[in-house]
Design a protein around this motif. Structure first.
Motif, PDB file in Angstrom:
ATOM      1  N   SER A 302     -14.440 -19.641  15.641  1.00  0.00           N
ATOM      2  CA  SER A 302     -13.993 -18.287  16.011  1.00  0.00           C
ATOM      3  C   SER A 302     -12.496 -18.274  16.306  1.00  0.00           C
ATOM      4  O   SER A 302     -11.787 -17.324  15.946  1.00  0.00           O
ATOM      5  CB  SER A 302     -14.779 -17.793  17.230  1.00  0.00           C
ATOM      6  N   TYR A 303     -12.028 -19.312  16.973  1.00  0.00           N
ATOM      7  CA  TYR A 303     -10.604 -19.398  17.313  1.00  0.00           C
ATOM      8  C   TYR A 303      -9.734 -19.390  16.064  1.00  0.00           C
ATOM      9  O   TYR A 303      -8.770 -18.610  15.954  1.00  0.00           O
ATOM     10  CB  TYR A 303     -10.344 -20.664  18.125  1.00  0.00           C
ATOM     11  N   LEU A 304     -10.049 -20.268  15.123  1.00  0.00           N
ATOM     12  CA  LEU A 304      -9.238 -20.344  13.910  1.00  0.00           C
ATOM     13  C   LEU A 304      -9.269 -19.028  13.142  1.00  0.00           C
ATOM     14  O   LEU A 304      -8.237 -18.576  12.622  1.00  0.00           O
ATOM     15  CB  LEU A 304      -9.741 -21.485  13.022  1.00  0.00           C
ATOM     16  N   THR A 305     -10.438 -18.411  13.094  1.00  0.00           N
ATOM     17  CA  THR A 305     -10.560 -17.125  12.405  1.00  0.00           C
ATOM     18  C   THR A 305      -9.707 -16.063  13.068  1.00  0.00           C
ATOM     19  O   THR A 305      -9.003 -15.295  12.396  1.00  0.00           O
ATOM     20  CB  THR A 305     -12.035 -16.670  12.380  1.00  0.00           C
ATOM     21  N   LEU A 306      -9.739 -15.994  14.395  1.00  0.00           N
ATOM     22  CA  LEU A 306      -8.969 -14.984  15.129  1.00  0.00           C
ATOM     23  C   LEU A 306      -7.469 -15.171  14.939  1.00  0.00           C
ATOM     24  O   LEU A 306      -6.733 -14.204  14.709  1.00  0.00           O
ATOM     25  CB  LEU A 306      -9.315 -15.043  16.615  1.00  0.00           C
ATOM     26  N   VAL A 307      -7.008 -16.408  15.033  1.00  0.00           N
ATOM     27  CA  VAL A 307      -5.573 -16.673  14.910  1.00  0.00           C
ATOM     28  C   VAL A 307      -5.073 -16.291  13.519  1.00  0.00           C
ATOM     29  O   VAL A 307      -4.032 -15.628  13.372  1.00  0.00           O
ATOM     30  CB  VAL A 307      -5.265 -18.152  15.224  1.00  0.00           C
ATOM     31  N   PHE A 308      -5.811 -16.670  12.494  1.00  0.00           N
ATOM     32  CA  PHE A 308      -5.360 -16.368  11.138  1.00  0.00           C
ATOM     33  C   PHE A 308      -5.601 -14.908  10.776  1.00  0.00           C
ATOM     34  O   PHE A 308      -4.860 -14.342   9.962  1.00  0.00           O
ATOM     35  CB  PHE A 308      -6.028 -17.316  10.138  1.00  0.00           C
ATOM     36  N   LEU A 309      -6.599 -14.272  11.369  1.00  0.00           N
ATOM     37  CA  LEU A 309      -6.775 -12.843  11.169  1.00  0.00           C
ATOM     38  C   LEU A 309      -5.610 -12.075  11.782  1.00  0.00           C
ATOM     39  O   LEU A 309      -5.086 -11.120  11.184  1.00  0.00           O
ATOM     40  CB  LEU A 309      -8.098 -12.384  11.790  1.00  0.00           C
ATOM     41  N   ALA A 310      -5.190 -12.499  12.970  1.00  0.00           N
ATOM     42  CA  ALA A 310      -4.024 -11.876  13.597  1.00  0.00           C
ATOM     43  C   ALA A 310      -2.779 -12.080  12.738  1.00  0.00           C
ATOM     44  O   ALA A 310      -1.941 -11.177  12.604  1.00  0.00           O
ATOM     45  CB  ALA A 310      -3.808 -12.456  14.989  1.00  0.00           C
ATOM     46  N   LEU A 311      -2.660 -13.252  12.150  1.00  0.00           N
ATOM     47  CA  LEU A 311      -1.537 -13.528  11.257  1.00  0.00           C
ATOM     48  C   LEU A 311      -1.566 -12.608  10.043  1.00  0.00           C
ATOM     49  O   LEU A 311      -0.524 -12.082   9.614  1.00  0.00           O
ATOM     50  CB  LEU A 311      -1.597 -14.989  10.812  1.00  0.00           C
ATOM     51  N   ALA A 312      -2.756 -12.373   9.514  1.00  0.00           N
ATOM     52  CA  ALA A 312      -2.901 -11.486   8.357  1.00  0.00           C
ATOM     53  C   ALA A 312      -2.524 -10.057   8.712  1.00  0.00           C
ATOM     54  O   ALA A 312      -1.787  -9.385   7.971  1.00  0.00           O
ATOM     55  CB  ALA A 312      -4.333 -11.547   7.833  1.00  0.00           C
ATOM     56  N   VAL A 313      -3.032  -9.571   9.833  1.00  0.00           N
ATOM     57  CA  VAL A 313      -2.736  -8.194  10.258  1.00  0.00           C
ATOM     58  C   VAL A 313      -1.250  -8.038  10.525  1.00  0.00           C
ATOM     59  O   VAL A 313      -0.616  -7.054  10.113  1.00  0.00           O
ATOM     60  CB  VAL A 313      -3.555  -7.835  11.514  1.00  0.00           C
ATOM     61  N   ASP A 314      -0.694  -9.003  11.228  1.00  0.00           N
ATOM     62  CA  ASP A 314       0.728  -8.970  11.560  1.00  0.00           C
ATOM     63  C   ASP A 314       1.581  -8.889  10.294  1.00  0.00           C
ATOM     64  O   ASP A 314       2.555  -8.130  10.221  1.00  0.00           O
ATOM     65  CB  ASP A 314       1.071 -10.231  12.349  1.00  0.00           C
ATOM     66  N   SER A 315       1.196  -9.670   9.287  1.00  0.00           N
ATOM     67  CA  SER A 315       1.973  -9.688   8.039  1.00  0.00           C
ATOM     68  C   SER A 315       1.752  -8.432   7.208  1.00  0.00           C
ATOM     69  O   SER A 315       2.686  -7.905   6.595  1.00  0.00           O
ATOM     70  CB  SER A 315       1.584 -10.923   7.215  1.00  0.00           C
ATOM     71  N   ALA A 316       0.502  -7.934   7.205  1.00  0.00           N
ATOM     72  CA  ALA A 316       0.170  -6.786   6.361  1.00  0.00           C
ATOM     73  C   ALA A 316       0.833  -5.508   6.830  1.00  0.00           C
ATOM     74  O   ALA A 316       1.265  -4.682   6.020  1.00  0.00           O
ATOM     75  CB  ALA A 316      -1.338  -6.606   6.304  1.00  0.00           C
ATOM     76  N   ILE A 317       0.902  -5.304   8.149  1.00  0.00           N
ATOM     77  CA  ILE A 317       1.466  -4.048   8.656  1.00  0.00           C
ATOM     78  C   ILE A 317       2.982  -4.077   8.672  1.00  0.00           C
ATOM     79  O   ILE A 317       3.632  -3.048   8.914  1.00  0.00           O
ATOM     80  CB  ILE A 317       0.930  -3.719  10.058  1.00  0.00           C
ATOM     81  N   GLY A 318       3.566  -5.257   8.416  1.00  0.00           N
ATOM     82  CA  GLY A 318       5.002  -5.345   8.223  1.00  0.00           C
ATOM     83  C   GLY A 318       5.849  -5.090   9.452  1.00  0.00           C
ATOM     84  O   GLY A 318       6.947  -4.530   9.350  1.00  0.00           O
ATOM     85  N   LEU A 319       5.343  -5.489  10.628  1.00  0.00           N
ATOM     86  CA  LEU A 319       6.162  -5.346  11.825  1.00  0.00           C
ATOM     87  C   LEU A 319       7.374  -6.270  11.756  1.00  0.00           C
ATOM     88  O   LEU A 319       7.322  -7.330  11.121  1.00  0.00           O
ATOM     89  CB  LEU A 319       5.331  -5.682  13.070  1.00  0.00           C
ATOM     90  N   PRO A 320       8.472  -5.889  12.427  1.00  0.00           N
ATOM     91  CA  PRO A 320       9.642  -6.770  12.424  1.00  0.00           C
ATOM     92  C   PRO A 320       9.293  -8.137  13.017  1.00  0.00           C
ATOM     93  O   PRO A 320       8.565  -8.226  14.009  1.00  0.00           O
ATOM     94  CB  PRO A 320      10.642  -6.025  13.318  1.00  0.00           C
ATOM     95  N   VAL A 321       9.830  -9.180  12.413  1.00  0.00           N
ATOM     96  CA  VAL A 321       9.556 -10.521  12.931  1.00  0.00           C
ATOM     97  C   VAL A 321      10.310 -10.716  14.223  1.00  0.00           C
ATOM     98  O   VAL A 321      11.354 -10.108  14.474  1.00  0.00           O
ATOM     99  CB  VAL A 321       9.947 -11.601  11.899  1.00  0.00           C
ATOM    100  N   LEU A 322       9.749 -11.595  15.052  1.00  0.00           N
ATOM    101  CA  LEU A 322      10.399 -11.857  16.342  1.00  0.00           C
ATOM    102  C   LEU A 322      11.696 -12.624  16.141  1.00  0.00           C
ATOM    103  O   LEU A 322      12.688 -12.362  16.813  1.00  0.00           O
ATOM    104  CB  LEU A 322       9.438 -12.651  17.225  1.00  0.00           C
ATOM    105  N   GLY A 323      11.659 -13.594  15.211  1.00  0.00           N
ATOM    106  CA  GLY A 323      12.868 -14.333  14.911  1.00  0.00           C
ATOM    107  C   GLY A 323      13.408 -15.147  16.058  1.00  0.00           C
ATOM    108  O   GLY A 323      14.611 -15.355  16.188  1.00  0.00           O
ATOM    109  N   TRP A 324      12.508 -15.595  16.946  1.00  0.00           N
ATOM    110  CA  TRP A 324      12.984 -16.372  18.096  1.00  0.00           C
ATOM    111  C   TRP A 324      13.477 -17.738  17.658  1.00  0.00           C
ATOM    112  O   TRP A 324      12.812 -18.449  16.930  1.00  0.00           O
ATOM    113  CB  TRP A 324      11.841 -16.548  19.100  1.00  0.00           C
ATOM    114  N   PRO A 325      14.644 -18.142  18.136  1.00  0.00           N
ATOM    115  CA  PRO A 325      15.118 -19.497  17.800  1.00  0.00           C
ATOM    116  C   PRO A 325      14.424 -20.534  18.677  1.00  0.00           C
ATOM    117  O   PRO A 325      13.996 -20.242  19.791  1.00  0.00           O
ATOM    118  CB  PRO A 325      16.616 -19.409  18.140  1.00  0.00           C
ATOM    119  N   PHE A 326      14.345 -21.749  18.168  1.00  0.00           N
ATOM    120  CA  PHE A 326      13.762 -22.848  18.941  1.00  0.00           C
ATOM    121  C   PHE A 326      14.775 -23.984  19.056  1.00  0.00           C
ATOM    122  O   PHE A 326      15.556 -24.190  18.150  1.00  0.00           O
ATOM    123  CB  PHE A 326      12.479 -23.359  18.274  1.00  0.00           C
TER     124      PHE A 326
END
Length: 326
Positions: A302-326
């Motif tokens: 369930s964890y892996l599915t949720l994380v990658f589903l969130a990644l899919a939604v985040d990418s599909a709706i095209g929100l601005p990336v956070l772009g945080w430096p590390f």
């Protein structure tokens, strides 16, 4: 003189030569049963989990929704590649599968598919996956699919699995390849986010499989497979699960420069959820209390599915990336 009480002669004759069920048994398995056996060789439930990670990787590579045809062809090729690796794994591990309760119902353990047929089936699927991905995506994606098959069969199944307790750590790298293949299918190269996603699944694999192996420790011991729970104490295994879980959750945050707030929220919340269960397992084992590692095993899916589903939604709706430096 005693009278013999039995069925009328015409019914006995029918049982011998006219019972349709007897004829079916004599003819062997039906086409549907044979088809089901070959499908079982590919381990469909494992393939489902692999494909769950492929689509989000493609969406992140596109930073939007890629061509539906490209997604479909990549999934078809990935399914054939994973099916090939799993079928060949069944051929090599037929002796192990016949011993373990968890796997004794697999086709080769039950002799419902001849070993030679299973070998040919696996090889043909591998060749088809390469040809299909090369024709519909690109050579890089096709070559990496073949590389994943070879690594899973030759390195993990034939070398690592029966020789080292670290088998699933390094052998699990083959299961990380779908995200890289999906990324390459879209971009034609391998970008750093693909390597980060690879790492997420790489560090997820040990807690996932070790939790399962804790439950079926006796099975693995009987089969002579040195899974970590077979050669280490439950406390040591649970500690390793906690360590890998923390690394996995921290690794998911490395994607923040390429993602948005939806992914951040789910990565943090789902990660905290996973860590709570990992620590609960460790605490229970350490205190010698009843522990249920299968809770963590099912949670890991369930964890892996949720994380990658969130990644899919985040990418599909095209929100601005956070772009945080590390």
């Amino acid at each position: 003189m005693r009278l013999r009480v039995g069925r009328p002669p015409h019914l006995e004759e029918r049982d011998a030569v006219g019972d349709p069920r007897a004829h079916r048994r004599a003819r062997g398995p039906t086409r549907r049963q044979v088809f089901g056996a070959y499908v079982a060789l590919t381990k469909p439930r494992i393939i489902e989990l692999l494909l769950v990670t492929t689509v989000p990787a493609m969406l992140l590579a596109e930073r939007g929704i890629p061509s539906p045809w490209l997604v479909l062809t990549t999934l078809v090729g990935g399914t054939m590649a994973a099916g090939s690796a799993n079928a060949l794994n069944c051929v090599v591990d037929a002796d192990i599968d016949a011993v373990m309760k968890r796997t004794k119902s697999r086709p080769l353990a039950q002799h419902t598919v001849p070993t030679r047929n299973a070998l040919v089936f696996g090889l043909v699927l591998g060749v088809l996956s390469f040809a299909w991905l090369w024709a519909t995506t690109n050579l890089l994606a096709a070559a990496m699919a073949v590389g994943a098959i070879l690594f899973y069969v030759l390195v993990y199944t034939m070398i690592l699995k029966r020789r080292t307790a670290q088998n699933i750590v390094w052998g699990g790298a083959a299961g990380c390849m779908p995200v890289v293949i999906g990324w390459a299918a879209v971009t034609g190269d391998v970008g750093w986010p693909a390597l980060v996603m690879f790492g997420v699944i790489f560090f997820w694999t040990p807690p996932h499989f070790w939790a399962l192996a804790m439950k079926f420790r006796d099975d693995y011991a009987k089969a002579g497979v040195p899974m970590l729970p077979v050669v280490a104490t439950p406390v040591q295994v649970a500690k390793q699960i906690v360590v890998y879980s923390w690394v996995m959750v921290a690794w998911t945050l490395l994607l923040l420069p390429a993602t948005g707030w939806v992914y951040l929220a789910f990565a943090v919340l789902a990660g905290a959820w996973f860590l709570v269960y990992a620590h609960r397992l460790h605490t229970a084992v350490k205190r010698d209390e009843p522990a249920n590692p299968m809770k963590l095993f099912h949670l890991s899916n369930s964890y892996l599915t949720l994380v990658f589903l969130a990644l899919a939604v985040d990418s599909a709706i095209g929100l601005p990336v956070l772009g945080w430096p590390f």
